[in-house]
Design a protein around this motif. Structure first.
Motif, PDB file in Angstrom:
ATOM      1  N   THR A   4       0.842  -1.191   0.000  1.00 56.12           N
ATOM      2  CA  THR A   4       0.000   0.000   0.000  1.00 56.12           C
ATOM      3  C   THR A   4       0.882   1.248   0.000  1.00 56.12           C
ATOM      4  OG1 THR A   4      -0.112   0.476   2.388  1.00 56.12           O
ATOM      5  CG2 THR A   4      -1.549  -1.289   1.558  1.00 56.12           C
ATOM      6  N   PRO A   5       0.279   2.421  -0.214  1.00 52.75           N
ATOM      7  CA  PRO A   5       0.999   3.658   0.082  1.00 52.75           C
ATOM      8  C   PRO A   5       0.958   3.920   1.585  1.00 52.75           C
ATOM      9  CG  PRO A   5      -1.188   4.172  -0.700  1.00 52.75           C
ATOM     10  CD  PRO A   5      -1.059   2.662  -0.765  1.00 52.75           C
ATOM     11  N   ALA A   6       1.563   5.039   1.987  1.00 50.83           N
ATOM     12  CA  ALA A   6       1.588   5.418   3.396  1.00 50.83           C
ATOM     13  C   ALA A   6       1.304   6.906   3.531  1.00 50.83           C
ATOM     14  CB  ALA A   6       2.952   5.097   4.000  1.00 50.83           C
ATOM     15  N   HIS A   7       0.903   7.302   4.728  1.00 49.15           N
ATOM     16  CA  HIS A   7       0.836   8.726   5.045  1.00 49.15           C
ATOM     17  C   HIS A   7       2.237   9.155   5.458  1.00 49.15           C
ATOM     18  CE1 HIS A   7      -3.506   9.229   4.827  1.00 49.15           C
ATOM     19  NE2 HIS A   7      -3.671   8.142   5.563  1.00 49.15           N
ATOM     20  N   LEU A   8       2.883   9.953   4.615  1.00 47.70           N
ATOM     21  CA  LEU A   8       4.193  10.488   4.942  1.00 47.70           C
ATOM     22  C   LEU A   8       4.047  11.485   6.086  1.00 47.70           C
ATOM     23  CD1 LEU A   8       6.960  10.000   3.476  1.00 47.70           C
ATOM     24  CD2 LEU A   8       6.602  12.218   2.381  1.00 47.70           C
ATOM     25  N   THR A   9       4.920  11.389   7.098  1.00 48.17           N
ATOM     26  CA  THR A   9       4.830  12.304   8.239  1.00 48.17           C
ATOM     27  C   THR A   9       6.217  12.830   8.606  1.00 48.17           C
ATOM     28  OG1 THR A   9       5.244  10.799  10.115  1.00 48.17           O
ATOM     29  CG2 THR A   9       3.037  10.757   9.148  1.00 48.17           C
ATOM     30  N   ASP A  10       6.235  13.880   9.437  1.00 49.29           N
ATOM     31  CA  ASP A  10       7.490  14.306  10.024  1.00 49.29           C
ATOM     32  C   ASP A  10       7.756  13.443  11.255  1.00 49.29           C
ATOM     33  OD1 ASP A  10       5.928  15.317  12.131  1.00 49.29           O
ATOM     34  OD2 ASP A  10       6.093  17.391  11.459  1.00 49.29           O
ATOM     35  N   GLU A  11       8.807  13.758  11.997  1.00 52.48           N
ATOM     36  CA  GLU A  11       9.177  12.896  13.122  1.00 52.48           C
ATOM     37  C   GLU A  11       8.144  12.932  14.246  1.00 52.48           C
ATOM     38  OE1 GLU A  11      12.710  14.129  15.238  1.00 52.48           O
ATOM     39  OE2 GLU A  11      12.536  16.142  14.400  1.00 52.48           O
ATOM     40  N   GLU A  35      12.959  -2.095 -11.050  1.00 55.11           N
ATOM     41  CA  GLU A  35      12.482  -1.094 -10.097  1.00 55.11           C
ATOM     42  C   GLU A  35      11.688  -1.750  -8.983  1.00 55.11           C
ATOM     43  OE1 GLU A  35       9.756   2.982 -10.399  1.00 55.11           O
ATOM     44  OE2 GLU A  35       9.560   1.431 -11.937  1.00 55.11           O
ATOM     45  N   ASN A  36      11.843  -1.230  -7.757  1.00 56.04           N
ATOM     46  CA  ASN A  36      11.003  -1.670  -6.650  1.00 56.04           C
ATOM     47  C   ASN A  36       9.944  -0.613  -6.356  1.00 56.04           C
ATOM     48  OD1 ASN A  36      10.011  -3.080  -4.413  1.00 56.04           O
ATOM     49  ND2 ASN A  36      11.313  -1.910  -3.034  1.00 56.04           N
ATOM     50  N   ILE A  37       8.685  -1.002  -6.322  1.00 59.28           N
ATOM     51  CA  ILE A  37       7.605  -0.060  -6.050  1.00 59.28           C
ATOM     52  C   ILE A  37       6.889  -0.364  -4.736  1.00 59.28           C
ATOM     53  CG2 ILE A  37       7.217   0.484  -8.480  1.00 59.28           C
ATOM     54  CD1 ILE A  37       4.816  -1.424  -8.428  1.00 59.28           C
ATOM     55  N   ALA A  38       7.337  -1.383  -4.008  1.00 57.10           N
ATOM     56  CA  ALA A  38       6.659  -1.803  -2.783  1.00 57.10           C
ATOM     57  C   ALA A  38       7.398  -1.284  -1.552  1.00 57.10           C
ATOM     58  CB  ALA A  38       6.567  -3.325  -2.729  1.00 57.10           C
ATOM     59  N   ILE A  39       6.741  -0.461  -0.742  1.00 54.88           N
ATOM     60  CA  ILE A  39       7.306  -0.044   0.541  1.00 54.88           C
ATOM     61  C   ILE A  39       7.308  -1.264   1.454  1.00 54.88           C
ATOM     62  CG2 ILE A  39       7.116   1.521   2.502  1.00 54.88           C
ATOM     63  CD1 ILE A  39       5.381   3.326   0.787  1.00 54.88           C
ATOM     64  N   GLY A  40       8.499  -1.659   1.901  1.00 53.32           N
ATOM     65  CA  GLY A  40       8.614  -2.898   2.663  1.00 53.32           C
ATOM     66  C   GLY A  40       7.738  -2.949   3.887  1.00 53.32           C
ATOM     67  N   ALA A  41       7.626  -1.832   4.596  1.00 55.78           N
ATOM     68  CA  ALA A  41       6.865  -1.819   5.842  1.00 55.78           C
ATOM     69  C   ALA A  41       5.364  -1.943   5.632  1.00 55.78           C
ATOM     70  CB  ALA A  41       7.167  -0.542   6.620  1.00 55.78           C
ATOM     71  N   THR A  42       4.896  -1.862   4.385  1.00 52.41           N
ATOM     72  CA  THR A  42       3.465  -2.055   4.110  1.00 52.41           C
ATOM     73  C   THR A  42       3.165  -3.466   3.624  1.00 52.41           C
ATOM     74  OG1 THR A  42       3.471  -1.425   1.750  1.00 52.41           O
ATOM     75  CG2 THR A  42       3.358   0.362   3.373  1.00 52.41           C
ATOM     76  N   ILE A  43       4.185  -4.276   3.369  1.00 53.69           N
ATOM     77  CA  ILE A  43       3.995  -5.570   2.716  1.00 53.69           C
ATOM     78  C   ILE A  43       3.367  -6.597   3.645  1.00 53.69           C
ATOM     79  CG2 ILE A  43       5.244  -7.594   1.822  1.00 53.69           C
ATOM     80  CD1 ILE A  43       7.149  -5.691   0.417  1.00 53.69           C
ATOM     81  N   MET A  44       2.363  -7.289   3.139  1.00 56.97           N
ATOM     82  CA  MET A  44       1.828  -8.503   3.753  1.00 56.97           C
ATOM     83  C   MET A  44       1.862  -9.592   2.696  1.00 56.97           C
ATOM     84  SD  MET A  44      -1.993  -9.401   5.300  1.00 56.97           S
ATOM     85  CE  MET A  44      -1.788  -8.559   6.859  1.00 56.97           C
ATOM     86  N   MET A  45       2.338 -10.767   3.052  1.00 62.24           N
ATOM     87  CA  MET A  45       2.394 -11.881   2.101  1.00 62.24           C
ATOM     88  C   MET A  45       1.709 -13.108   2.699  1.00 62.24           C
ATOM     89  SD  MET A  45       6.360 -13.170   2.411  1.00 62.24           S
ATOM     90  CE  MET A  45       7.020 -11.543   2.724  1.00 62.24           C
ATOM     91  N   ASN A  46       1.308 -14.023   1.824  1.00 62.98           N
ATOM     92  CA  ASN A  46       0.695 -15.253   2.325  1.00 62.98           C
ATOM     93  C   ASN A  46       1.759 -16.297   2.644  1.00 62.98           C
ATOM     94  OD1 ASN A  46       1.423 -16.235  -0.207  1.00 62.98           O
ATOM     95  ND2 ASN A  46      -0.671 -16.544  -0.922  1.00 62.98           N
ATOM     96  N   ALA A  47       1.325 -17.391   3.279  1.00 61.29           N
ATOM     97  CA  ALA A  47       2.260 -18.440   3.689  1.00 61.29           C
ATOM     98  C   ALA A  47       2.923 -19.099   2.487  1.00 61.29           C
ATOM     99  CB  ALA A  47       1.517 -19.486   4.525  1.00 61.29           C
TER     100      ALA A  47
END
Length: 309
Positions: free
Chosen positions: A123-130, A154-166
């Motif tokens: 997914t995308p994310a809400h970009l924030t300051d600190e 090219e990588n288009i997936a933000i790692g911290a948003t990734i969910m994968m199946n088993a």
């Protein structure tokens, strides 16, 4: 409800990691466990994590390791991940997850068509300051469909948003472990892997607050200057140093025999020698690989023509 496991790699993250962990424990989807590996922190992160493990023994497991880098750390987490978990999430130490993140991801991936083949959602994310003040949604939606032909370039997936199946997790765990020094980032590797053998899903709904601060490993920006600076830094990191080729070669050695003939042909074409101008022109005419942006596609082809890639 099926089990979800969150994998978090920490490194000197004491300033933010506790807030991140609590945002995961407070998800609307309750059956979540966390496997956390500390990558050799020199601050109080290990002690903080151990306190949280003691407070939530049924939900948090902590591994204290040597400093091996973010890619190798996540690969080790995957090797130790719960084989009974139906879904696996990647997690960074300094963000905050929105309450719906896990529930929405499970709902999208739970369809029968995404259980038999490797599947991954981002997914995308809400970009924030600190301080978590929102600066806008980042990045913009992909202009073209996610695919293996995009993932090689090219990588288009933000790692911290990734969910994968088993199924995706098992494909990785049951194959030869890649040499992490040849991998650009763990999320890029999984974009390659899942797009090669399964389905990559983009969900337009932001799933987390992506905190920007001075110690981000990978950062984002919505300003024109920030975008240009980020793109230029990315080109400098990924071109002219054979990193894309090394990653593709590593993928070829581990998974090449399982690829469809068309994907293997395109992968081999990318890895082929292009010493002369005529060979580089021939490559461009035959390659199906692409970047999301038309301008970046042209720039990439220019780099190929001059022998920089």
């Amino acid at each position: 409800m099926v089990k979800v496991q969150v994998l978090l790699s920490s490194y000197n993250g004491a300033a933010y990691v506790e807030e991140q962990i609590h945002s995961i424990l407070q998800q609307q989807y309750p059956p979540i466990s966390m496997l956390i590996r500390d990558d050799g922190s020199s601050d109080e992160t290990p002690e903080l994590l151990k306190r949280l493990e003691a407070a939530y023994p049924d939900r948090i497991t902590v591994m204290i390791g040597n400093n091996v880098g973010v890619v190798a750390s996540f690969f080790e987490l995957l090797q130790h991940s719960d084989p009974a978990a139906e879904y696996i999430c990647f997690c960074d130490q300094d963000d905050v997850w929105l309450e719906h993140k896990v529930e929405s991801g499970v709902a999208r991936l739970k369809s029968a068509i995404y259980t038999e083949v490797p599947a991954m959602l981002f997914t995308p994310a809400h970009l924030t300051d600190e301080h978590l003040n929102r600066l806008g949604v980042w990045p913009k939606p992909p202009a073209r469909q996610p695919s293996f032909y995009n993932a090689l370039y090219e990588n288009i997936a933000i790692g911290a948003t990734i969910m994968m199946n088993a199924t995706a997790r098992n494909l990785f765990v049951n194959s030869r472990k890649p040499n992490s020094s040849n991998i650009l980032m763990h999320d890029w590797w999984f974009y390659l892997l899942v797009s090669a053998f399964g389905t990559v899903i983009y969900d337009h709904l932001p799933s987390m607050l992506y905190r920007q601060h001075s110690h981000n490993v990978v950062g984002g920006s919505n300003t024109l200057f920030g975008k240009l600076k980020s793109k230029w830094a990315s080109f400098k990191r990924h071109t002219g140093t054979d990193l894309l080729r090394k990653q593709a070669q590593e993928f070829r050695e581990i998974y090449g025999a399982r690829l469809s003939s068309e994907k293997r042909e395109q992968l081999d074409l990318f890895l082929s020698s292009r010493r002369s101008l005529s060979e580089r022109i021939r490559y461009i005419s035959r390659s199906k690989l692409y970047r999301q942006s038309h301008a970046e596609n042209l720039l990439f082809k220019f780099f190929i023509l001059i022998g920089f890639i």
